[in-house]
Design a protein around this motif. Structure first.
Motif, short mmCIF file in Angstrom:
data_model
loop_
_atom_site.label_atom_id
_atom_site.label_comp_id
_atom_site.label_asym_id
_atom_site.label_seq_id
_atom_site.Cartn_x
_atom_site.Cartn_y
_atom_site.Cartn_z
N ALA A 458 0.82 -1.21 0.00
CA ALA A 458 0.00 0.00 0.00
C ALA A 458 0.85 1.25 0.00
O ALA A 458 0.34 2.35 -0.16
N GLY A 459 2.16 1.11 0.19
CA GLY A 459 3.05 2.26 0.20
C GLY A 459 3.28 2.84 1.57
O GLY A 459 3.95 3.86 1.71
N GLU A 460 2.77 2.18 2.63
CA GLU A 460 2.98 2.67 4.00
C GLU A 460 4.21 1.98 4.58
O GLU A 460 4.12 1.09 5.44
N TYR A 461 5.37 2.40 4.10
CA TYR A 461 6.61 1.69 4.40
C TYR A 461 7.01 1.79 5.87
O TYR A 461 7.54 0.83 6.44
N ASP A 462 6.79 2.94 6.51
CA ASP A 462 7.15 3.08 7.92
C ASP A 462 6.36 2.12 8.79
O ASP A 462 6.90 1.47 9.69
N ARG A 463 5.05 2.02 8.53
CA ARG A 463 4.22 1.10 9.30
C ARG A 463 4.63 -0.35 9.06
O ARG A 463 4.69 -1.16 9.98
N ALA A 464 4.92 -0.66 7.80
CA ALA A 464 5.34 -2.03 7.48
C ALA A 464 6.65 -2.37 8.16
O ALA A 464 6.83 -3.47 8.69
N ASP A 604 6.47 -5.04 -10.01
CA ASP A 604 7.72 -5.32 -9.32
C ASP A 604 8.05 -4.16 -8.38
O ASP A 604 8.16 -3.01 -8.81
N GLU A 605 8.26 -4.49 -7.10
CA GLU A 605 8.46 -3.45 -6.10
C GLU A 605 9.80 -2.73 -6.23
O GLU A 605 9.98 -1.66 -5.65
N PHE A 606 10.73 -3.30 -6.96
CA PHE A 606 12.05 -2.68 -7.09
C PHE A 606 12.17 -1.86 -8.38
O PHE A 606 13.26 -1.55 -8.84
N TRP A 607 11.01 -1.47 -8.91
CA TRP A 607 10.99 -0.68 -10.14
C TRP A 607 11.81 0.60 -10.02
O TRP A 607 12.48 1.01 -10.97
N GLU A 635 7.01 6.64 -13.67
CA GLU A 635 6.33 7.11 -12.47
C GLU A 635 4.81 7.09 -12.64
O GLU A 635 4.08 6.89 -11.68
N SER A 636 4.36 7.27 -13.88
CA SER A 636 2.91 7.22 -14.10
C SER A 636 2.38 5.80 -13.92
O SER A 636 1.20 5.61 -13.59
N ILE A 637 3.25 4.81 -14.11
CA ILE A 637 2.84 3.41 -13.94
C ILE A 637 2.97 2.99 -12.48
O ILE A 637 2.10 2.34 -11.92
N PHE A 638 4.08 3.38 -11.86
CA PHE A 638 4.40 2.90 -10.52
C PHE A 638 4.14 3.93 -9.43
O PHE A 638 4.59 3.75 -8.31
N GLY A 639 3.44 5.00 -9.75
CA GLY A 639 3.30 6.12 -8.83
C GLY A 639 2.70 5.76 -7.49
O GLY A 639 2.91 6.48 -6.51
#
Length: 860
Positions: A458-464, A604-607, A635-639
């Motif tokens: 979800a992009g909440e890296y600090d919580r993860a 892919d998360e390492f994009w 960035e438009s794909i992986f934003g």
């Protein structure tokens, strides 16, 4: 010499046409070759026809040579004679010879172009149907020889234009993803036809028709029939739309002679989302599957992977869904036999995601549970939404006796919006009762890992990262009651990924080392391979090439996965290889490795690390502008992963800032770095470089000192900081200090073997620095290629005076000069004088352009 104006020729165009400025701008870009690739009904011809009509006013004297669609597998000679005929129809004199060979007809066409001194647009309608192995070479020759000629090709396949990397000319591919209506375009399409359905409804329509323009037009009849009741009776309206799509497939698609010939094959193959010759043979028992796949690609029903050498197709989604609806109606029992058979076939090949998708479609829940238990840790990072949807779809009876599966399902049933799961919904990892039972603790750790990955996606890296650290600590405190070693290696791998993506590098390295050792010891090669690749990526990003190559060697030792799983596992290692090549300025190796990375999947998360490498390659090869466009497109794909707590966002901000500096756009670079992630080390370094290049060496040194107080142990950053300090001291005439700073660069280069930092030092600076220093031999051999340095010696910035800013800012809220003068209590002449000065500095001639540019440059 021929001069004149010709029409655009006979292009197909539907009655319902939408203006699409974003695609018109692509065609307006002036690329020598533009390829529009998409299935039937994707609006290629309509788009080109619109563009030719709209642009005719700006180029009244151009020639448009419109070559009609050829027959399937058209003979080369026939085709080039038709091209020469189209040139004659456009008004270009060319001798006609009905018996001319392919080569003679091509030369005749070229001689015609030589006699034209106005712009020529060569429009090719589905030239991929031509059986000419030299086609791409011939088009390239035309575009190279005649600078006044540009070509626009509309194709359905990858034939002739599968890869354009080898063409050393301006080119652009408009893909099916580009041609599809966006959500906004879908809404606008209905609005311009006086149908205000609301965004939620138009988004659902777009989903059903996959953004395909022709089906959006088909949906118009349903929208008109329901009118304002569409949203109120949404279920029935969407069911009606599905029936319209089914009718389109039956009466238009299946009526095509090429499709009709392979109708049984098409229906059988529709079971598969991704079609290969092997899966097609398995599903259809048709030994001629490869030819049929290619024929259906030409018919515009299948889309082939653009990756050279990869024989994989996707069926246009609405067509597949319509055919699957037919299959479900015809098959009254469950599970669906063909889908279940395909799921087992894919599971045997180790393709867990595809196996899970087809097992769920088959409603074979026992098989779904088998796949989930065997592969959930591999599935979740890259196919999280599929995993969640499948778990939620499981009937209760299927998870009885499966505590981990049942716990995950209960957690997901309490799921809120998107992937944002509340931490309090997880089993309490601090509950001391858990340490009394290995079964309870193992289940809690498994469920916690599911959630941490979900939060990460979800992009909440600090919580993860916070949740990951809690689980790691719990297992460390109670190892005797924790998960077993085999499963622990897989969990540690995911914990390491979370920590790495959230920028907790030291903890990520420790965790990934443990995952590697556990995986290698237990014989889980895919875990060891992935962990080694991730560690190689970390050290490559840090500029520690010796350590990076050590982990690359270990990654290669454990290679064993095949197919799509192998591609996903190897992405980090491939990025590491590209970065190592870039550090050594081995641009041939970097180019080939980055070309392989184009296969990186959209999920892919390492994009971001791959895009960072791509940006650095463009910077080092003097192609900064294209690098920035590539970055924006990615960035438009992986934003969705460009969040404040990710390691990705600041990395790409820094990369874009460097590209802008190389392009001489100092204002934009400065705006970029001051608006986001200012405290991140990579961004802080970019700030220092911007100050240096824009003529502020003292400010650059101040940034370097600030960075030095919190610099992570990244040799790459230390080298670049030393380079900025070196050049800043030189600008101030402090040669001795510059040489001391340069000495650090030399020492780090000797330690790591990295050469990339030298490319930022122009030859003039190196001459002043190298009196008592010995440059690396590898750099001396490459130095002539970087004599000017990758950045200009100075980057201009536009500065407005305080008064010019005030006047220009007031102009944005006023109707004219008189109102601005009254607001500021000055005379109109004073306002005009300030505006003239501001316009001159900005290089514009109008209020609208001045305000837009000033805001873009951060001057207002």
């Amino acid at each position: 010499m021929h001069r004149g104006n010709w029409g655009s020729g006979p292009f197909r165009s539907g009655g319902l046409v939408l203006d699409r400025p974003r695609l018109q701008a692509t065609l307006d870009s002036g690329s020598a070759l533009t390829v529009l690739r998409g299935p039937r009904g994707s609006g290629k011809s309509t788009l080109v026809s619109q563009w030719l009509g709209a642009s005719s006013a700006s180029e009244p004297h151009r020639v448009v040579v419109s070559v009609p669609e050829p027959e399937m597998r058209c003979d080369s000679g026939v085709y080039w004679r038709s091209v020469a005929s189209a040139a004659r129809a456009a008004g270009i004199a060319a001798a006609e010879d009905a018996t001319a060979s392919s080569e003679d007809a091509f030369r005749t066409f070229c001689s015609s172009l030589a006699d034209v001194d106005v712009p020529v647009v060569l429009v090719l309608d589905h030239p991929d149907r031509v059986a000419d192995p030299l086609f791409r070479d011939r088009i390239s020759e035309v575009l190279f020889r005649f600078g006044h000629v540009r070509a626009v090709a509309m194709v359905r396949t990858v034939v002739h234009f599968g890869t354009l990397d080898q063409l050393d000319l301006g080119r652009y591919v408009v893909s099916y993803a580009d041609l599809r209506f966006t959500a906004g375009e879908t809404a606008a399409f209905f609005e311009q036809n006086d149908l205000d359905l609301g965004r939620e409804v138009t988004d659902r329509i777009r989903e059903l028709v996959d953004g395909l323009p022709v089906l959006a037009g088909t949906a118009m009849s349903i929208a008109r029939a329901f009118g304002g009741e569409f949203a109120a009776d949404r279920g029935r309206a969407l069911a009606s739309l599905q029936r319209v799509i089914d009718s389109y497939v039956e009466n238009t698609i299946m009526a095509d002679p090429v499709v009709a010939e392979s109708a049984d094959f098409l229906i059988a193959s529709s079971t598969a989302v991704d079609l290969t010759p092997r899966t097609a043979i398995m599903l259809s028992s048709d030994g001629d599957s490869l030819r049929r796949l290619i024929d259906l690609e030409y018919a515009g029903i299948l889309m082939r992977s653009p990756i050279p050498g990869v024989l994989e197709w996707k069926m246009f989604p609405p067509v597949r869904e319509a055919l699957m609806r037919r299959t479900r109606v015809a098959t009254t029992t469950r599970p669906l036999p063909a889908s279940a058979r395909l799921a087992r076939f894919l599971l045997a090949e180790g393709n867990y995601s595809a196996a899970l998708l087809h097992a769920a479609e088959a409603e074979d829940w026992d098989l779904v549970v088998v796949i989930l238990k065997r592969g959930w840790l591999q599935l979740l990072p890259d196919h999280g939404m599929l995993l969640v949807e499948t778990i939620l779809a499981l009937p209760q009876y299927a998870v009885q006796g499966e505590p981990t599966m049942s716990a995950a399902r209960q957690m997901l049933l309490g799921y809120r919006a998107g992937w944002a799961l509340a931490l309090e919904s997880v089993v309490d990892l601090d509950d001391p009762v858990l340490t009394s039972s290995s079964r309870d603790l193992a289940g809690a750790i498994s469920v916690g890992t599911v959630q941490s990955i979900s939060i990460r996606i979800a992009g909440e890296y600090d919580r993860a990262a916070a949740l990951t650290k809690r689980m790691a600590e719990l297992v460390k405190r109670a190892p005797e009651h924790g998960v077993g070693d085999p499963e622990r290696s897989a969990l540690q791998l995911q914990w390491g990924i979370t920590l790495q993506l959230s920028g907790h590098y030291e903890q990520a390295v420790t965790t990934l080392r443990s995952a590697y050792m556990a995986g290698a010891t237990a014989g889980f090669d895919w875990i060891a391979e992935k962990a080694a690749g991730l560690l190689a990526l970390h050290f490559a990003m840090a500029g520690e090439l010796v350590h990076a190559e050590k982990w690359i060697a270990r990654e290669e030792r454990h290679e064993g996965a095949t197919g799509r799983l192998a591609d996903l596992i190897r992405v980090p290692g491939q990025i590491a290889r590209a970065l190592i090549a870039l550090e050594r300025l081995d641009m041939v190796c970097a180019k080939s490795t980055l070309a392989e990375l184009d296969r990186t999947f959209d999920n892919d998360e390492f994009w971001a690390f791959a895009q960072y490498a791509q940006a650095q390659y463009k910077l080092l090869t003097g192609d900064a502008e294209r690098g920035r466009l590539h970055l924006h497109r990615a960035e438009s794909i992986f934003g969705r992963w460009m969040t404040g707590s990710s390691a990705a966002a600041p990395l790409l901000v820094a990369a874009e800032a460097e590209l802008l500096c190389a392009m001489g756009r100092g204002n934009e670079a400065r705006v970029l770095v001051t608006r986001s992630h200012e405290d991140h080390s990579f961004v802080r370094l970019a700030c220092a470089r911007i100050e240096l290049l824009t003529g502020n060496p003292a400010a650059a040194l101040a940034e370097c000192r600030l960075l030095g107080r919190k610099l992570p142990s990244f040799t790459r950053l230390q080298m670049d900081v030393a380079v900025v300090e070196t050049l800043a001291h030189l600008d101030q005439g402090r040669v001795d200090r510059a040489r001391r700073a340069f000495g650090r660069v030399l020492s780090l280069a000797e330690q790591t073997g990295s050469l990339r930092s030298f490319a930022a030092l122009p030859a003039s600076a190196l001459e002043a620095l190298a009196l008592d220093a010995e440059l690396p031999g590898a750099w001396v051999r490459l130095a002539p290629d970087y004599a000017q340095g990758i950045f200009p010696e100075s980057v201009p910035v536009i500065e407005l005076s305080d008064r010019e800013r005030v006047v220009l800012g007031a102009l944005g809220d006023a109707t004219g000069v008189a109102e601005v003068a009254a607001t500021l209590f000055v005379s109109p002449n004073t306002v005009k004088s300030q505006l003239r000065s501001a316009y001159r500095k900005l290089g514009v001639n109008s209020r609208q352009d001045a305000l837009a540019k000033a805001r873009r440059l951060g001057l207002l």
